[in-house]
Design a protein around this motif. Sequence first.
Motif, PDB file in Angstrom:
ATOM      1  N   ARG A   1      -3.402  23.852  39.175  1.00 21.00           N
ATOM      2  CA  ARG A   1      -4.155  24.440  40.418  1.00 21.00           C
ATOM      3  C   ARG A   1      -4.392  25.806  40.046  1.00 21.00           C
ATOM      4  O   ARG A   1      -5.315  26.255  40.479  1.00 21.00           O
ATOM      5  CB  ARG A   1      -2.910  24.294  41.513  1.00 21.00           C
ATOM      6  CG  ARG A   1      -2.539  23.002  41.898  1.00 21.00           C
ATOM      7  CD  ARG A   1      -1.817  23.107  43.347  1.00 21.00           C
ATOM      8  NE  ARG A   1      -1.470  21.786  43.735  1.00 21.00           N
ATOM      9  CZ  ARG A   1      -2.108  21.236  44.742  1.00 21.00           C
ATOM     10  NH1 ARG A   1      -3.173  21.800  45.195  1.00 21.00           N
ATOM     11  NH2 ARG A   1      -1.709  20.044  45.119  1.00 21.00           N
ATOM     12  N   VAL A   2      -3.635  26.476  39.377  1.00 19.53           N
ATOM     13  CA  VAL A   2      -4.008  27.773  38.960  1.00 19.53           C
ATOM     14  C   VAL A   2      -5.193  27.903  38.105  1.00 19.53           C
ATOM     15  O   VAL A   2      -6.148  28.815  38.347  1.00 19.53           O
ATOM     16  CB  VAL A   2      -2.811  28.520  38.316  1.00 19.53           C
ATOM     17  CG1 VAL A   2      -3.162  29.847  37.650  1.00 19.53           C
ATOM     18  CG2 VAL A   2      -1.612  28.838  38.825  1.00 19.53           C
ATOM     19  N   GLU A   3      -5.572  27.083  37.047  1.00 21.50           N
ATOM     20  CA  GLU A   3      -6.765  26.831  36.090  1.00 21.50           C
ATOM     21  C   GLU A   3      -7.942  26.666  37.064  1.00 21.50           C
ATOM     22  O   GLU A   3      -8.764  26.763  36.648  1.00 21.50           O
ATOM     23  CB  GLU A   3      -6.498  26.003  35.201  1.00 21.50           C
ATOM     24  CG  GLU A   3      -5.335  26.237  34.075  1.00 21.50           C
ATOM     25  CD  GLU A   3      -5.102  25.047  33.192  1.00 21.50           C
ATOM     26  OE1 GLU A   3      -4.678  25.281  32.017  1.00 21.50           O
ATOM     27  OE2 GLU A   3      -5.522  23.872  33.492  1.00 21.50           O
TER      28      GLU A   3
ATOM     29  N   SER B   1      -8.392  27.547  40.111  1.00 23.96           N
ATOM     30  CA  SER B   1      -8.827  28.774  41.106  1.00 23.96           C
ATOM     31  C   SER B   1      -9.635  29.783  40.354  1.00 23.96           C
ATOM     32  O   SER B   1      -9.502  30.115  39.358  1.00 23.96           O
ATOM     33  CB  SER B   1      -7.552  29.151  41.539  1.00 23.96           C
ATOM     34  OG  SER B   1      -7.937  30.509  42.317  1.00 23.96           O
TER      35      SER B   1
ATOM     36  N   GLU C   1      -9.914  32.565  41.415  1.00 24.91           N
ATOM     37  CA  GLU C   1      -9.253  34.060  41.467  1.00 24.91           C
ATOM     38  C   GLU C   1      -7.738  33.723  41.416  1.00 24.91           C
ATOM     39  O   GLU C   1      -6.968  33.304  42.178  1.00 24.91           O
ATOM     40  CB  GLU C   1      -9.503  34.787  42.625  1.00 24.91           C
ATOM     41  CG  GLU C   1     -11.104  35.283  42.783  1.00 24.91           C
ATOM     42  CD  GLU C   1     -11.191  35.989  43.940  1.00 24.91           C
ATOM     43  OE1 GLU C   1     -10.566  36.079  45.068  1.00 24.91           O
ATOM     44  OE2 GLU C   1     -12.156  37.033  43.730  1.00 24.91           O
ATOM     45  N   ARG C   2      -7.124  34.156  40.310  1.00 25.67           N
ATOM     46  CA  ARG C   2      -5.804  33.956  39.849  1.00 25.67           C
ATOM     47  C   ARG C   2      -5.121  35.139  40.975  1.00 25.67           C
ATOM     48  O   ARG C   2      -3.678  34.646  41.160  1.00 25.67           O
ATOM     49  CB  ARG C   2      -5.311  34.092  38.380  1.00 25.67           C
ATOM     50  CG  ARG C   2      -5.625  33.081  37.614  1.00 25.67           C
ATOM     51  CD  ARG C   2      -6.832  32.356  37.448  1.00 25.67           C
ATOM     52  NE  ARG C   2      -6.870  31.567  36.385  1.00 25.67           N
ATOM     53  CZ  ARG C   2      -8.263  30.915  36.209  1.00 25.67           C
ATOM     54  NH1 ARG C   2      -9.209  30.772  36.992  1.00 25.67           N
ATOM     55  NH2 ARG C   2      -8.341  30.073  34.961  1.00 25.67           N
TER      56      ARG C   2
ATOM     57  N   ARG D   1      -5.032  35.325  43.776  1.00 23.21           N
ATOM     58  CA  ARG D   1      -4.528  34.908  45.074  1.00 23.21           C
ATOM     59  C   ARG D   1      -3.207  34.072  45.055  1.00 23.21           C
ATOM     60  O   ARG D   1      -2.521  33.843  45.829  1.00 23.21           O
ATOM     61  CB  ARG D   1      -5.757  34.109  45.880  1.00 23.21           C
ATOM     62  CG  ARG D   1      -6.976  34.759  46.138  1.00 23.21           C
ATOM     63  CD  ARG D   1      -8.029  33.828  46.929  1.00 23.21           C
ATOM     64  NE  ARG D   1      -9.123  34.521  46.870  1.00 23.21           N
ATOM     65  CZ  ARG D   1      -9.357  35.668  47.927  1.00 23.21           C
ATOM     66  NH1 ARG D   1      -8.453  35.712  48.673  1.00 23.21           N
ATOM     67  NH2 ARG D   1     -10.464  36.188  48.045  1.00 23.21           N
ATOM     68  N   PHE D   2      -3.313  33.318  43.887  1.00 27.54           N
ATOM     69  CA  PHE D   2      -1.784  32.731  43.562  1.00 27.54           C
ATOM     70  C   PHE D   2      -0.605  33.593  43.535  1.00 27.54           C
ATOM     71  O   PHE D   2       0.336  33.550  44.137  1.00 27.54           O
ATOM     72  CB  PHE D   2      -1.773  31.961  42.447  1.00 27.54           C
ATOM     73  CG  PHE D   2      -2.342  30.517  42.589  1.00 27.54           C
ATOM     74  CD1 PHE D   2      -1.464  29.357  42.799  1.00 27.54           C
ATOM     75  CD2 PHE D   2      -3.794  30.314  42.605  1.00 27.54           C
ATOM     76  CE1 PHE D   2      -2.023  28.144  42.867  1.00 27.54           C
ATOM     77  CE2 PHE D   2      -4.006  28.953  42.699  1.00 27.54           C
ATOM     78  CZ  PHE D   2      -3.492  27.941  42.938  1.00 27.54           C
TER      79      PHE D   2
ATOM     80  N   SER E   1       0.421  32.488  37.290  1.00 27.87           N
ATOM     81  CA  SER E   1      -0.592  33.095  37.479  1.00 27.87           C
ATOM     82  C   SER E   1      -0.951  34.539  36.871  1.00 27.87           C
ATOM     83  O   SER E   1      -2.027  35.091  36.859  1.00 27.87           O
ATOM     84  CB  SER E   1      -0.984  32.936  38.961  1.00 27.87           C
ATOM     85  OG  SER E   1      -0.177  34.021  39.801  1.00 27.87           O
TER      86      SER E   1
ATOM     87  N   SER F   1     -14.778  35.987  38.874  1.00 27.89           N
ATOM     88  CA  SER F   1     -14.819  34.680  39.333  1.00 27.89           C
ATOM     89  C   SER F   1     -15.353  33.856  38.292  1.00 27.89           C
ATOM     90  O   SER F   1     -15.750  34.256  37.088  1.00 27.89           O
ATOM     91  CB  SER F   1     -15.320  34.524  40.534  1.00 27.89           C
ATOM     92  OG  SER F   1     -16.956  34.665  40.335  1.00 27.89           O
TER      93      SER F   1
ATOM     94  N   THR G   1     -12.926  27.964  36.174  1.00 32.87           N
ATOM     95  CA  THR G   1     -12.337  27.289  37.270  1.00 32.87           C
ATOM     96  C   THR G   1     -12.119  25.725  36.613  1.00 32.87           C
ATOM     97  O   THR G   1     -11.337  24.888  37.261  1.00 32.87           O
ATOM     98  CB  THR G   1     -12.932  26.979  38.668  1.00 32.87           C
ATOM     99  OG1 THR G   1     -14.162  26.717  38.475  1.00 32.87           O
ATOM    100  CG2 THR G   1     -13.085  28.465  39.011  1.00 32.87           C
TER     101      THR G   1
END
Length: 426
Positions: A86-88, A90, A92-93, A95-96, A144, A217, A220
């Motif tokens: 899920r982090v990968e 995203s 923008e890390r 936000r995690f 993250s 950004s 992703t």
Amino acid sequence: MTNFAKAAFGRITDTKPGDVRAEEAANGLVHVVSLILTKTADALIDPKLVLSWLLTALGAPGAMIGALVPVREAGALLPQLALARRVEASPERKRFWAVGSAVQGLAALGIAASALLLSGAWAGGAIVACLAVLAVARSAASVSYKDALARTITKRRRGAITGLAASVASVTVFGVGLLMAAGLFEVAVWPLAAIIAVAGGAFLLASVLFLRLHEPSGDTEGADDDGSLSALVDPILTDAQLRIFVASRAALAVTALAPPFIVMLTAASGRSALNELGPLVMASTAASVLASYVWGRLSDHSSRQTLMLAGALGAVVFAVVGGLGIALGGLGGAFGAAAAIFAAQIAYEGVRAGRKLHLTDMAEDAFRARYTALSNTLIGIALLAGGLFGLAAEQFGPAPVLLVFAVIAALGSALSMGLEEVQQKD
């Protein structure tokens, strides 16, 4: 860009394209302040000290008190592999990390409310449940953060940022400990609940602040795989450097396990460990203040050498302390125990700084979250297994266990020699 940011992180001369380099000093300030807030909050809700005392005062069952540290450590590490994809994915890390910090803040407020409103097993169950939520949220922040750091701060500056934040946070915690030791701060349920509530507020403030990070950004898609469990664990099978890193980190984890056994040696000399708690807390935080920034700067130069030196230092400290424990039956009172904790904490800070920077710098952008999650999951399993040392201490005493720790730390230092000098790579 503020004058403070320029002074703390230097003039940006990197010629790489993109807005991140132009905003790096401001990013550094966001990182430092956010980490100061969360590291201070972490220390104020330490399950080994604050929460265990709190549950004891509230009359919670011993089984719940004993569950605090395993819930905190395993909860923070074991879920990371599931979160990595899920982090990968995203853009923008940050936000995690921000969401993880916010949930930790809410969980800390839940702990404070439980302490004020409940007692006995109800209080214990509610606090352990809130701690479990906090730990899982921490895992999201942890998996993250290295990506967010690597995407916003260039190599050879990251260690200075994390080290500075750790040192400043330690000064704050040292001040709280000093007030307690001096008798200027009443150690009771409601004041500790208030401190935990302040820690919750610090987590929430850090969450809001971290969203101001200027993060590019992209990246992703992550790796080209099917997202299966076999794909997630594939790096440990195919990357020899990751295997060496995990093995050395697992061995050097004894620097985190050792302090309770040093406290046990203090009690073995006929003194109550609780009576010596103030000096031990101050010794630990003083070591963090003095060592964190230095180890961070050394890690910027060579995280490999940092792990080697910290492991060797830990081996010497544990051998000396364990030997003295066998020869003297203790550590000679508060001064000896504080000196032992001080030296052990310096070794731990070195291991912590070295392993964080090494993993951050060794992994490629698309795989960093996965490497972090896989490494932390394996170390979480190792730490759970480390609970067996407590059984060994009951059978043979804490001093022999510390001697075993000395051998394991030396092994970790030797394994670190096989790591590459990742800071020297472009």
